[in-house]
Design an enzyme around this catalytic site. Structure first.
Site, PDB file in Angstrom:
ATOM      1  N   HIS A   3     -10.190   7.395  -0.822  1.00 27.46           N
ATOM      2  CA  HIS A   3      -9.045   7.322   0.098  1.00 27.46           C
ATOM      3  C   HIS A   3      -7.782   6.851  -0.614  1.00 27.46           C
ATOM      4  O   HIS A   3      -7.839   6.072  -1.571  1.00 27.46           O
ATOM      5  CB  HIS A   3      -9.360   6.470   1.325  1.00 27.46           C
ATOM      6  CG  HIS A   3      -9.650   5.016   1.060  1.00 27.46           C
ATOM      7  ND1 HIS A   3      -8.664   4.056   1.005  1.00 27.46           N
ATOM      8  CD2 HIS A   3     -10.822   4.359   0.875  1.00 27.46           C
ATOM      9  CE1 HIS A   3      -9.210   2.871   0.798  1.00 27.46           C
ATOM     10  NE2 HIS A   3     -10.517   3.025   0.703  1.00 27.46           N
ATOM     11  N   ASP A  52      -4.992   5.371   0.968  1.00 29.04           N
ATOM     12  CA  ASP A  52      -4.257   4.237   1.535  1.00 29.04           C
ATOM     13  C   ASP A  52      -4.801   2.909   1.019  1.00 29.04           C
ATOM     14  O   ASP A  52      -5.932   2.816   0.548  1.00 29.04           O
ATOM     15  CB  ASP A  52      -4.306   4.266   3.066  1.00 29.04           C
ATOM     16  CG  ASP A  52      -5.718   4.081   3.621  1.00 29.04           C
ATOM     17  OD1 ASP A  52      -6.653   4.704   3.080  1.00 29.04           O
ATOM     18  OD2 ASP A  52      -5.874   3.326   4.604  1.00 29.04           O
ATOM     19  N   ASP A  57      -9.011  -0.635  -4.484  1.00 31.01           N
ATOM     20  CA  ASP A  57      -9.607  -0.100  -3.258  1.00 31.01           C
ATOM     21  C   ASP A  57      -8.549   0.796  -2.605  1.00 31.01           C
ATOM     22  O   ASP A  57      -7.711   0.313  -1.869  1.00 31.01           O
ATOM     23  CB  ASP A  57     -10.014  -1.247  -2.338  1.00 31.01           C
ATOM     24  CG  ASP A  57     -10.607  -0.798  -1.019  1.00 31.01           C
ATOM     25  OD1 ASP A  57     -10.933   0.391  -0.879  1.00 31.01           O
ATOM     26  OD2 ASP A  57     -10.721  -1.647  -0.118  1.00 31.01           O
ATOM     27  N   GLU A 105      -8.093   5.419   5.656  1.00 31.34           N
ATOM     28  CA  GLU A 105      -9.463   4.909   5.723  1.00 31.34           C
ATOM     29  C   GLU A 105      -9.473   3.440   6.109  1.00 31.34           C
ATOM     30  O   GLU A 105     -10.356   2.987   6.853  1.00 31.34           O
ATOM     31  CB  GLU A 105     -10.157   5.119   4.370  1.00 31.34           C
ATOM     32  CG  GLU A 105     -11.659   4.819   4.368  1.00 31.34           C
ATOM     33  CD  GLU A 105     -12.018   3.394   3.977  1.00 31.34           C
ATOM     34  OE1 GLU A 105     -13.216   3.057   3.997  1.00 31.34           O
ATOM     35  OE2 GLU A 105     -11.097   2.592   3.668  1.00 31.34           O
ATOM     36  N   GLU A 106      -8.487   2.682   5.615  1.00 34.54           N
ATOM     37  CA  GLU A 106      -8.484   1.240   5.839  1.00 34.54           C
ATOM     38  C   GLU A 106      -8.275   0.864   7.305  1.00 34.54           C
ATOM     39  O   GLU A 106      -8.558  -0.265   7.708  1.00 34.54           O
ATOM     40  CB  GLU A 106      -7.408   0.563   4.974  1.00 34.54           C
ATOM     41  CG  GLU A 106      -7.651   0.660   3.481  1.00 34.54           C
ATOM     42  CD  GLU A 106      -8.811  -0.205   3.010  1.00 34.54           C
ATOM     43  OE1 GLU A 106      -9.472  -0.820   3.861  1.00 34.54           O
ATOM     44  OE2 GLU A 106      -9.054  -0.255   1.797  1.00 34.54           O
ATOM     45  N   ASP A 154     -16.234   4.505  -3.614  1.00 38.14           N
ATOM     46  CA  ASP A 154     -15.467   3.426  -2.980  1.00 38.14           C
ATOM     47  C   ASP A 154     -16.273   2.134  -2.925  1.00 38.14           C
ATOM     48  O   ASP A 154     -16.073   1.310  -2.039  1.00 38.14           O
ATOM     49  CB  ASP A 154     -15.054   3.863  -1.555  1.00 38.14           C
ATOM     50  CG  ASP A 154     -14.027   2.945  -0.914  1.00 38.14           C
ATOM     51  OD1 ASP A 154     -13.404   2.150  -1.637  1.00 38.14           O
ATOM     52  OD2 ASP A 154     -13.864   3.015   0.324  1.00 38.14           O
ATOM     53  N   HIS A 164      -8.354  -6.125  -0.793  1.00 41.42           N
ATOM     54  CA  HIS A 164      -7.516  -6.596   0.315  1.00 41.42           C
ATOM     55  C   HIS A 164      -6.872  -7.946   0.001  1.00 41.42           C
ATOM     56  O   HIS A 164      -6.438  -8.645   0.918  1.00 41.42           O
ATOM     57  CB  HIS A 164      -8.292  -6.703   1.637  1.00 41.42           C
ATOM     58  CG  HIS A 164      -8.913  -5.433   2.112  1.00 41.42           C
ATOM     59  ND1 HIS A 164      -9.363  -5.259   3.399  1.00 41.42           N
ATOM     60  CD2 HIS A 164      -9.164  -4.260   1.491  1.00 41.42           C
ATOM     61  CE1 HIS A 164      -9.867  -4.047   3.547  1.00 41.42           C
ATOM     62  NE2 HIS A 164      -9.753  -3.418   2.381  1.00 41.42           N
TER      63      HIS A 164
END
Length: 417
Positions: free
Chosen positions: A85, A87, A148, A182-183, A205, A388
């Protein structure tokens, strides 16, 4: 057979380029993608795919990137896709990311220069003890890094470039899929399965070197609304029933030693309030509910409602609504019906000289939902850690092993075809 080598550092160059592009998604946006800036990276990925010879590479109006590496085998083989992904998480700033490469890490504290209070210590990041001598990439202290899942993007792109440069390495048709959002749980909302045209795939991922995840949480979201009674506070005795206070009492009544993220691990589920807002007359809380079986998930939802009813019994003039919606389901139920997909993934990791770790993930991936859309899809390590957060890091050498694993997966399916 040619062997992948990152001898000219194209892998970290790709990753650093992608990390510098702000692609933070926005859960409050109704559009797809939720932020237009994700398309800036999408356009870059399409251009790179075209440059390496993936002639059908394109990004659709929803921000999904597709491409095909044609089969060079004379066998009838399944079509595999690899997915990451674009984002990054809304939990931490992704604007003006400044990646830093710490060459030949020797176990020292990594003090990030733009905020020296942000220190990455081996004591706090156990996987760093396996990284002595490796090259560690971090951000500069004020943002997340974006490994990520930009590590996954770079790894898939490197594998694609390898296949296009080495036609003697036999493989079936390989599809590339890069998703937005995705997040925020929308990563495959608008995916075009016909355009993708694959039989199964692998998301890239995951975290720790060697991990392959064939089991995720099952997930629900819940919206609780409390309807209280508002009156002038100067004349409220015996009349007012504050929705804010009722909601606070409900949250306080939920367990603190169980059923909460702070107190659970491994296969334990939870009920987690993620946002609240309101006034005296009406207040609302959003929850995420997680567990590994649908039965336990349903029980958690029932427990939440029983807690609400127990508190509301003290407030006869007030009422509530509780809406629980499915988000994704544990992909193991699907993958257990297609054991070769995981078996070949494990073999591919081991061919890269890495010990494979088959495990569960306390979260979800695009593969969770793709599996239930008819495309079984386990999750392979990308090497991302502390995602994150401002302490996010990735190892270049772990990323190299992920590229080798992707290549090995395609080769194994061709050999066994």
């Amino acid at each position: 057979m040619s062997t992948y080598s990152n001898f000219n550092k194209t892998l970290e160059a790709r990753f650093i380029k992608y990390a510098k592009i702000d692609t933070q998604s926005d859960p409050d946006s109704p559009t797809c993608p939720s932020t237009l800036k994700q398309k800036n990276l999408g356009r870059e990925l399409v251009q790179e795919l075209l440059e390496i010879g993936v002639s059908d590479a394109e990004m659709d109006h929803n921000g999904y990137v597709y491409g095909t590496i044609p089969s060079n085998s004379d066998k009838q083989l399944p079509v595999i896709f690899f997915c990451s992904h674009m984002d990054t998480s809304p939990d931490c700033s992704g604007e003006n990311v400044k990646p830093i490469v710490h060459d030949k890490y020797q176990g020292q504290d990594l003090i990030l220069p733009d905020d020296p209070k942000i220190v990455i210590k081996m004591a706090d990041h156990k996987d760093l003890k396996h990284q002595i001598g490796n090259d560690i990439i971090t951000a500069s202290g004020t943002t997340l890094l974006g490994a990520d899942n930009k590590a996954g993007l770079a790894e898939i792109m490197e594998a694609a470039a390898f296949f296009m440069k080495n036609p003697e390495v036999k493989h079936g048709t390989i599809k590339v899929l890069f998703t937005p959002d995705e997040e925020i749980g929308r990563g495959v909302d608008k995916v075009d399965l016909k355009k993708l045209g694959a039989d199964f795939g692998y998301t890239i991922d995951g975290e720790t070197l060697g991990s392959i995840e064939d089991e995720t949480f099952s997930a629900d979201g819940a919206t609780l609304k409390i309807y209280g009674v508002s009156t002038h506070p100067g004349f409220a005795k015996g009349k007012m029933e504050s929705a804010i206070k009722i909601l606070a009492e409900i949250l306080s009544a939920l367990p603190k030693d169980t059923l909460t993220p702070e107190a659970t691990h491994q296969k334990e589920g939870f009920i987690h309030p993620v946002s609240i807002h309101g006034q005296v007359e009406e207040a609302e809380a959003q929850f995420i509910i997680r567990d590994f079986t649908n039965e336990k998930l349903a029980a958690h939802g029932q427990f939440l409602e029983e807690t609400v009813k127990r508190v509301l019994a003290k407030y006869p003039k007030s009422s509530y609504t509780l809406e629980i919606t499915a988000q994704y389901r544990n992909m193991k139920e699907v993958l257990d019906q297609h054991p070769k997909i995981v078996q070949y993934g494990i073999e591919a990791i081991e061919r890269a000289g890495v010990v494979a770790k088959q495990q569960s993930i306390r979260g979800g991936t695009d593969g969770s939902r793709l599996s239930y859309m008819g495309l079984p899809c386990p999750n392979i390590f990308a090497g991302e850690h502390a995602f994150h957060s401002k302490q996010e890091w990735v190892s270049v050498q772990d990323m190299e092993k992920a590229v080798q694993t992707i290549i090995n997966i395609a080769c194994i399916w061709e050999e066994r075809g």
